[in-house]
Write an enzyme that holds these catalytic residues in place. Structure first.
Site, PDB file in Angstrom:
ATOM      1  N   LYS A  47      11.280 -22.784  60.610  1.00 49.04           N
ATOM      2  CA  LYS A  47      10.865 -22.200  61.836  1.00 49.04           C
ATOM      3  C   LYS A  47       9.859 -23.104  62.666  1.00 49.04           C
ATOM      4  CE  LYS A  47      13.000 -18.503  61.269  1.00 49.04           C
ATOM      5  NZ  LYS A  47      12.700 -17.328  59.735  1.00 49.04           N
TER       6      LYS A  47
HETATM    7  C1  LIG Z   1      13.131 -16.062  59.210  1.00 50.81           C
HETATM    8  C2  LIG Z   1      13.447 -14.719  59.886  1.00 50.81           C
HETATM    9  C3  LIG Z   1      12.739 -13.582  59.362  1.00 50.81           C
HETATM   10  C4  LIG Z   1      12.086 -13.665  58.135  1.00 50.81           C
HETATM   11  O1  LIG Z   1      10.939 -14.417  58.048  1.00 50.81           O
HETATM   12  P1  LIG Z   1      10.620 -14.910  56.577  1.00 50.81           P
HETATM   13  O2  LIG Z   1       9.238 -15.680  56.783  1.00 50.81           O
HETATM   14  O3  LIG Z   1      11.616 -16.035  55.937  1.00 50.81           O
HETATM   15  O4  LIG Z   1      10.275 -13.765  55.579  1.00 50.81           O
HETATM   16  C5  LIG Z   1      13.080 -12.400  59.874  1.00 50.81           C
HETATM   17  N1  LIG Z   1      13.857 -12.271  61.115  1.00 50.81           N
HETATM   18  C6  LIG Z   1      14.852 -13.615  61.316  1.00 50.81           C
HETATM   19  C7  LIG Z   1      15.379 -13.467  62.771  1.00 50.81           C
HETATM   20  C8  LIG Z   1      14.317 -14.621  60.825  1.00 50.81           C
HETATM   21  O5  LIG Z   1      15.001 -15.898  61.287  1.00 50.81           O
END
Ligand SMILES: *Cc1c(COP(=O)(O)O)cnc(C)c1O
Length: 376
Positions: free
Chosen positions: A184
């Protein structure tokens, strides 16, 4: 030839040193003063008070605790079908029912007009997903929520560091959930955060991340443990560790110093080079406001899979964000067709985007895309 990766954790010596410092000098690996410092850093970055921010061990956990805080089992949550499966699983984990909605094709964000038609007496919350870092029609979503007494839970997993009409995502609104997983905008290894100005919800979530043990956060931040305590609600082991927070603190600084500008510049270059190609549509994006997490394009005329194969053969990784959740066995039962979402699922292709991508990489990807789409 070197593979051009779709996404990548960009971490190095500074993150390693921060982890070593926790292990060698601090010696306390659980949730303690480094997590508290990371929460403070996030609050400062967003320009909100410290007690608005609660860190957890994933973005999914953040969404789960947010949904649990504002729904009872059986309540409904309006959410776009075209999102990462985590959004749906988080709603279901809280015992609530995800109600799949359409998206606006130009942005792939929640279609509020469609969502309105799916309102029932059981609807308690609405979860817009800031797809590709775009907050979409957020103002209208809040207006709708306010008229029907719904809570807005923003899935801002793509949107850390982004703004909406000049204000940072997380600095306003009801409940905003971020993800700090490996790829991210910033990572803490794994991790996430809930940001809310509602102190009752913040306190609920703070307890729920530590097995529901009341006020355990305060104890841990002052280096103590809870031996005598009460538990009144379902909780989980969702707290963040000092190790992960140490990585996150370095990454937040790097977001400000390098990642934001890099992502914006690369996305800008893509947009410039990909403009005006027949059968290719860029999504709407305001690069003055957002820090783009992914770079999806729409490939029209049924050429998406062909383009993906062609790029693969040139060592360019691509992705499909995402398979709509109403097409999954676990979530699809009883839901009707979502024609716009299903059409987009056949068109969307995400091109490589991460801070270690070079301008030459972007040029090569764009030439390869152009070469395929103008040839067939
Ligand atoms: C990455 C993501 C999540 C979840 O986050 P994690 O840290 O991987 O559990 C939820 N919603 C979206 C749209 C994402 O891209």
């Amino acid at each position: 030839m070197r593979t051009i990766r779709l996404s990548k954790s960009v971490v190095g010596a500074d993150e390693a040193a921060a982890v070593a410092d926790v292990i060698l000098n601090d010696g306390y690996l659980g949730m303690g003063k480094v997590v508290q410092a990371f929460e403070q850093d996030i609050a400062t970055f967003l320009g909100v008070p410290f007690d608005w921010v609660v860190c957890v061990n994933s973005g999914t956990a953040a969404l789960h605790l947010a949904v649990q805080a504002v729904t009872a089992p059986g309540d409904e949550v309006l959410v776009q079908s075209l999102t990462f499966v985590a959004s749906f699983q988080a709603i279901a984990a809280a015992g609530a029912v995800p109600v799949a909605c359409e998206v606006v094709p130009e942005t792939v964000t929640l279609d509020i007009d469609d969502a309105k038609t799916r309102l029932t007496p059981r609807t308690k919350a609405i979860m817009p997903v800031h797809y590709a870092s775009n907050p979409g029609r957020l103002e209208e979503i809040y207006q709708f929520a306010d008229s029907y007494g719904l809570r807005v839970i923003e899935d801002a997993a793509h949107a850390f560091g982004c703004r909406y009409h000049g204000r940072k995502i997380g600095s306003f609104g009801h409940i905003v959930c971020f993800s700090f997983d490996g790829i991210k905008n910033i990572t803490s290894g794994e991790g996430g955060a809930i940001v809310t100005s509602d102190m009752a919800i913040a306190q609920k979530i703070r307890d729920a991340r530590l097995l529901g043990v009341e006020k355990d956060t305060d104890k841990r931040y002052s280096g103590k443990r809870s031996w005598d305590f009460d538990v009144r609600e379902q909780g989980y082991r969702y707290h963040m560790s000092n190790i992960f927070a140490a990585i996150g603190r370095v990454q937040l600084q790097r977001l400000k110093d390098e990642f934001s500008a890099k992502r914006v510049a690369l996305a800008g270059r893509y947009r410039q080079k990909l403009e005006g190609i027949a059968n290719l549509r860029l999504l709407e994006a305001d690069l003055k406001e957002i820090v783009p997490h992914i770079l999806p394009i729409r490939v029209l005329d049924g050429q998406r899979d062909g383009l993906q194969e062609s790029l693969e053969s040139k060592d360019i990784q691509t992705g499909i964000h995402y398979k709509p959740n109403h097409l999954l066995s676990y979530f699809g039962r009883g839901s009707g067709k979502l024609p716009i979402t299903e059409q987009l699922y056949n068109e969307l292709l995400s091109l490589p985007l991460h801070p270690e991508l070079s301008e030459a990489d972007v040029d090569y990807v764009c030439e390869s895309v152009k070469g395929f789409l103008t040839k067939y």
